[in-house]
Design a protein around this motif. Structure first.
Motif, PDB file in Angstrom:
ATOM      1  N   ALA A  28      24.693 -25.792-107.293  1.00 43.46           N
ATOM      2  CA  ALA A  28      23.647 -24.891-108.211  1.00 43.46           C
ATOM      3  C   ALA A  28      24.329 -23.469-108.076  1.00 43.46           C
ATOM      4  O   ALA A  28      25.371 -23.244-107.089  1.00 43.46           O
ATOM      5  CB  ALA A  28      22.429 -24.851-107.704  1.00 43.46           C
ATOM      6  N   GLU A  29      24.057 -22.815-109.113  1.00 45.29           N
ATOM      7  CA  GLU A  29      24.594 -21.331-108.838  1.00 45.29           C
ATOM      8  C   GLU A  29      23.720 -20.540-107.818  1.00 45.29           C
ATOM      9  O   GLU A  29      22.755 -21.091-107.599  1.00 45.29           O
ATOM     10  CB  GLU A  29      24.421 -20.544-110.376  1.00 45.29           C
ATOM     11  CG  GLU A  29      25.024 -20.736-111.400  1.00 45.29           C
ATOM     12  CD  GLU A  29      24.859 -20.135-112.458  1.00 45.29           C
ATOM     13  OE1 GLU A  29      24.469 -19.009-112.378  1.00 45.29           O
ATOM     14  OE2 GLU A  29      25.125 -20.869-113.598  1.00 45.29           O
ATOM     15  N   GLN A  43      18.044 -21.232-109.900  1.00 47.37           N
ATOM     16  CA  GLN A  43      19.027 -22.137-110.131  1.00 47.37           C
ATOM     17  C   GLN A  43      19.089 -22.987-108.825  1.00 47.37           C
ATOM     18  O   GLN A  43      18.881 -24.270-108.923  1.00 47.37           O
ATOM     19  CB  GLN A  43      20.364 -21.584-110.091  1.00 47.37           C
ATOM     20  CG  GLN A  43      20.604 -20.900-111.487  1.00 47.37           C
ATOM     21  CD  GLN A  43      20.516 -21.866-112.869  1.00 47.37           C
ATOM     22  OE1 GLN A  43      20.826 -23.091-112.708  1.00 47.37           O
ATOM     23  NE2 GLN A  43      20.111 -21.484-113.585  1.00 47.37           N
ATOM     24  N   LEU A  44      18.673 -22.420-107.806  1.00 44.76           N
ATOM     25  CA  LEU A  44      18.507 -23.115-106.492  1.00 44.76           C
ATOM     26  C   LEU A  44      17.254 -24.037-106.388  1.00 44.76           C
ATOM     27  O   LEU A  44      17.263 -25.135-106.063  1.00 44.76           O
ATOM     28  CB  LEU A  44      18.679 -22.347-105.094  1.00 44.76           C
ATOM     29  CG  LEU A  44      17.989 -22.903-103.952  1.00 44.76           C
ATOM     30  CD1 LEU A  44      19.269 -24.024-103.539  1.00 44.76           C
ATOM     31  CD2 LEU A  44      18.504 -21.803-102.643  1.00 44.76           C
ATOM     32  N   PRO A  84      31.321 -23.101-100.246  1.00 42.00           N
ATOM     33  CA  PRO A  84      30.389 -23.284 -99.506  1.00 42.00           C
ATOM     34  C   PRO A  84      30.031 -24.939-100.111  1.00 42.00           C
ATOM     35  O   PRO A  84      30.264 -25.184-101.263  1.00 42.00           O
ATOM     36  CB  PRO A  84      29.142 -22.547 -99.897  1.00 42.00           C
ATOM     37  CG  PRO A  84      29.490 -21.863-100.882  1.00 42.00           C
ATOM     38  CD  PRO A  84      30.850 -21.659-101.146  1.00 42.00           C
ATOM     39  N   SER A  85      29.331 -25.637 -99.239  1.00 40.73           N
ATOM     40  CA  SER A  85      28.789 -26.999 -99.891  1.00 40.73           C
ATOM     41  C   SER A  85      27.447 -27.159 -98.956  1.00 40.73           C
ATOM     42  O   SER A  85      27.379 -26.840 -97.864  1.00 40.73           O
ATOM     43  CB  SER A  85      29.706 -28.299 -99.004  1.00 40.73           C
ATOM     44  OG  SER A  85      31.026 -28.443 -99.574  1.00 40.73           O
ATOM     45  N   LEU A  86      26.695 -27.531 -99.775  1.00 43.44           N
ATOM     46  CA  LEU A  86      25.092 -27.755 -99.902  1.00 43.44           C
ATOM     47  C   LEU A  86      24.521 -29.085 -99.768  1.00 43.44           C
ATOM     48  O   LEU A  86      25.247 -29.935-100.555  1.00 43.44           O
ATOM     49  CB  LEU A  86      24.346 -27.005-100.711  1.00 43.44           C
ATOM     50  CG  LEU A  86      24.777 -25.388-100.407  1.00 43.44           C
ATOM     51  CD1 LEU A  86      25.474 -24.917-101.668  1.00 43.44           C
ATOM     52  CD2 LEU A  86      23.309 -24.656-100.322  1.00 43.44           C
ATOM     53  N   PHE A  87      23.811 -29.648 -98.633  1.00 41.84           N
ATOM     54  CA  PHE A  87      23.423 -31.006 -98.707  1.00 41.84           C
ATOM     55  C   PHE A  87      21.812 -30.875 -98.430  1.00 41.84           C
ATOM     56  O   PHE A  87      21.423 -30.180 -97.730  1.00 41.84           O
ATOM     57  CB  PHE A  87      24.070 -31.668 -97.410  1.00 41.84           C
ATOM     58  CG  PHE A  87      25.564 -31.953 -97.870  1.00 41.84           C
ATOM     59  CD1 PHE A  87      25.947 -32.993 -98.564  1.00 41.84           C
ATOM     60  CD2 PHE A  87      26.293 -30.864 -97.354  1.00 41.84           C
ATOM     61  CE1 PHE A  87      27.231 -33.413 -98.652  1.00 41.84           C
ATOM     62  CE2 PHE A  87      27.788 -31.213 -97.798  1.00 41.84           C
ATOM     63  CZ  PHE A  87      28.136 -32.251 -98.365  1.00 41.84           C
ATOM     64  N   LEU A  88      21.200 -31.587 -99.240  1.00 38.17           N
ATOM     65  CA  LEU A  88      19.619 -31.920 -99.089  1.00 38.17           C
ATOM     66  C   LEU A  88      19.078 -32.901 -98.234  1.00 38.17           C
ATOM     67  O   LEU A  88      19.845 -34.129 -98.376  1.00 38.17           O
ATOM     68  CB  LEU A  88      19.046 -31.917-100.564  1.00 38.17           C
ATOM     69  CG  LEU A  88      17.537 -31.302-100.779  1.00 38.17           C
ATOM     70  CD1 LEU A  88      17.487 -30.000-100.250  1.00 38.17           C
ATOM     71  CD2 LEU A  88      17.281 -31.641-102.350  1.00 38.17           C
ATOM     72  N   PHE A  89      18.568 -32.763 -97.334  1.00 38.41           N
ATOM     73  CA  PHE A  89      17.912 -33.971 -96.445  1.00 38.41           C
ATOM     74  C   PHE A  89      16.508 -33.685 -96.759  1.00 38.41           C
ATOM     75  O   PHE A  89      15.734 -32.575 -96.762  1.00 38.41           O
ATOM     76  CB  PHE A  89      18.138 -33.463 -94.892  1.00 38.41           C
ATOM     77  CG  PHE A  89      19.740 -33.557 -94.675  1.00 38.41           C
ATOM     78  CD1 PHE A  89      20.129 -34.695 -94.007  1.00 38.41           C
ATOM     79  CD2 PHE A  89      20.477 -32.644 -94.842  1.00 38.41           C
ATOM     80  CE1 PHE A  89      21.371 -35.200 -93.807  1.00 38.41           C
ATOM     81  CE2 PHE A  89      21.910 -32.797 -94.595  1.00 38.41           C
ATOM     82  CZ  PHE A  89      22.213 -33.839 -94.154  1.00 38.41           C
TER      83      PHE A  89
END
Length: 112
Positions: free
Chosen positions: A89-90, A95-96, A73-78
């Motif tokens: 993060a784990e 951790q998140l 997975p890939s996570l992006f913050l807006f």
């Protein structure tokens, strides 16, 4: 927290209309790690985070390419609808939360 789907067609408009902090998970149905993240985000509560979205890269290949998603997975913050940073993060609530807090205290990164 409710995790809502985004498609190629509503990705930019829905994020542009979102206020506060949003997390976008790029995922695929056959990805085991993605399922772990989806479970975590469904149960996740953090006062900093207002919206969670998931993008199925099999259905939204243009957006995945735009954000240079090569690994799932890939996570992006807006923040307020604008790209802020890629999040790593784990897959644990602690951790998140820490990763979100750390990134929000840093200046925004350039959008991929």
């Amino acid at each position: 927290m409710q995790v809502r789907p985004l498609t190629e067609f509503d990705f930019h408009p829905r994020l542009a209309d979102s206020n506060g902090v949003s997390l976008v998970l790029f995922s695929a149905p056959g990805c085991g790690s993605c399922r772990v993240w989806l479970r975590l985000l469904s149960d996740f509560t953090d006062p900093l985070l207002q919206h969670c979205y998931v993008v199925d890269v099999q259905l939204a290949t243009a957006v995945a390419r735009e954000y240079e998603v090569f690994h799932l997975p890939s996570l992006f913050l807006f923040v307020d609808g604008k790209f802020h940073a890629q999040l790593q993060a784990e897959a644990t609530p602690k951790q998140l939360s820490q990763a979100i807090g750390t990134l929000l205290n840093l200046p925004p990164q350039d959008e991929p």
